[in-house]
Every structure is written in C-alpha cells, then in structure tokens.
Scaffold this motif. Structure first.
Motif, short mmCIF file in Angstrom:
data_model
loop_
_atom_site.label_atom_id
_atom_site.label_comp_id
_atom_site.label_asym_id
_atom_site.label_seq_id
_atom_site.Cartn_x
_atom_site.Cartn_y
_atom_site.Cartn_z
N VAL A 58 33.16 56.20 67.03
CA VAL A 58 33.78 56.06 65.71
C VAL A 58 34.83 54.96 65.74
CG1 VAL A 58 35.28 57.20 64.01
CG2 VAL A 58 33.28 58.40 64.93
N GLU A 59 35.65 54.92 66.79
CA GLU A 59 36.65 53.86 66.92
C GLU A 59 36.00 52.48 66.95
OE1 GLU A 59 38.87 54.74 70.45
OE2 GLU A 59 39.81 56.51 69.56
N ILE A 60 34.93 52.35 67.72
CA ILE A 60 34.22 51.08 67.80
C ILE A 60 33.68 50.69 66.42
CG2 ILE A 60 32.15 49.94 68.73
CD1 ILE A 60 32.64 51.66 71.32
N GLY A 61 33.11 51.66 65.72
CA GLY A 61 32.58 51.40 64.38
C GLY A 61 33.67 50.99 63.40
N GLU A 62 34.82 51.68 63.47
CA GLU A 62 35.93 51.34 62.58
C GLU A 62 36.44 49.92 62.87
OE1 GLU A 62 38.66 54.54 63.35
OE2 GLU A 62 37.85 55.75 61.70
N GLU A 63 36.55 49.57 64.14
CA GLU A 63 37.00 48.23 64.51
C GLU A 63 36.04 47.18 63.98
OE1 GLU A 63 37.38 48.49 68.74
OE2 GLU A 63 39.23 49.65 68.62
N GLN A 64 34.74 47.44 64.11
CA GLN A 64 33.74 46.48 63.62
C GLN A 64 33.81 46.35 62.09
OE1 GLN A 64 31.80 44.43 65.32
NE2 GLN A 64 30.91 43.60 63.46
N LEU A 65 33.96 47.47 61.41
CA LEU A 65 34.09 47.43 59.95
C LEU A 65 35.32 46.64 59.53
CD1 LEU A 65 33.15 51.09 58.98
CD2 LEU A 65 31.92 49.03 58.33
N LEU A 66 36.42 46.86 60.23
CA LEU A 66 37.65 46.15 59.91
C LEU A 66 37.50 44.64 60.14
CD1 LEU A 66 40.54 46.39 58.94
CD2 LEU A 66 41.23 46.82 61.30
N ARG A 67 36.84 44.26 61.24
CA ARG A 67 36.61 42.84 61.49
C ARG A 67 35.78 42.22 60.36
NH1 ARG A 67 36.26 44.43 66.94
NH2 ARG A 67 34.01 44.70 66.79
N GLU A 68 34.71 42.91 59.96
CA GLU A 68 33.85 42.40 58.89
C GLU A 68 34.61 42.33 57.57
OE1 GLU A 68 30.15 44.52 58.70
OE2 GLU A 68 29.81 44.27 60.84
N TYR A 69 35.42 43.33 57.29
CA TYR A 69 36.21 43.36 56.06
C TYR A 69 37.20 42.19 56.04
CZ TYR A 69 39.62 44.93 52.62
OH TYR A 69 40.48 45.02 51.55
N ASN A 70 37.87 41.99 57.16
CA ASN A 70 38.85 40.90 57.23
C ASN A 70 38.20 39.53 57.09
OD1 ASN A 70 41.09 42.56 57.45
ND2 ASN A 70 40.97 42.65 59.68
N LYS A 71 36.98 39.36 57.64
CA LYS A 71 36.26 38.09 57.50
C LYS A 71 35.96 37.81 56.04
CE LYS A 71 33.73 37.83 61.85
NZ LYS A 71 32.38 37.88 62.45
N LYS A 72 35.53 38.83 55.31
CA LYS A 72 35.15 38.66 53.90
C LYS A 72 36.35 38.42 53.00
CE LYS A 72 30.98 41.46 54.17
NZ LYS A 72 30.32 42.70 53.72
N ASN A 73 37.50 38.90 53.40
CA ASN A 73 38.67 38.84 52.53
C ASN A 73 39.68 37.78 52.96
OD1 ASN A 73 38.05 40.95 50.62
ND2 ASN A 73 38.17 42.31 52.38
N LYS A 74 39.23 36.80 53.71
CA LYS A 74 40.12 35.70 54.10
C LYS A 74 40.01 34.57 53.13
CE LYS A 74 40.87 36.47 58.92
NZ LYS A 74 40.93 35.92 60.24
#
Length: 74
Positions: A58-74
């Motif tokens: 779950v931690e790995i998944g959350e980190e990946q989601l956060l990375r993808e979210y941050n990429k889209k919102n830059k």
C-alpha cells in the motif's frame, strides 16, 4: 482470493519481498516456500508477515500515485 499476482511478472519481486520481510522478522527462509505459499499462510508462521507485506505494498502504491499526481499538477 487468487494468490496469482495481477501482473504476472511481479511474482519474483513479491517472493523477494516476502523473504526480506521474513528476514526482518527473524523468520527462517527455510520455513517459507516463496514459490507456493501465500503471505497469509506464511504469516501464520511469523505472525505478521502477510500484514507487513500488505502495508508495504500500500505504501509503494501511495508513493507511486503521489508521484503521478505531482507530475500531472506541475
């Protein structure tokens, strides 16, 4: 629930993770059949193996989601 990974290529990585968590818990790798037993079954050997693996995934998944979210919102 199926014990097959959603992504078939992930099986080796999941087995490696199972062995690493077991080692951290002081569970002998000879007590774990990384190719056939589920983390739930192995968790009965060491108590928390399946739960710790689930939390880490779950931690790995959350980190990946956060990375993808941050990429889209830059």
């Amino acid at each position: 629930m199926s014990k097959k990974p959603v992504i078939s290529n992930a099986k080796q990585a999941l087995n490696q993770m199972k062995l690493e968590v077991a080692n951290e818990l002081g569970i002998s790798s000879s007590n774990i059949d990384g190719s056939n037993d589920t983390s739930y079954k192995n968790g009965r050997i060491g108590g928390n193996l399946g739960g710790i693996m689930s939390r880490r995934l779950v931690e790995i998944g959350e980190e990946q989601l956060l990375r993808e979210y941050n990429k889209k919102n830059k």
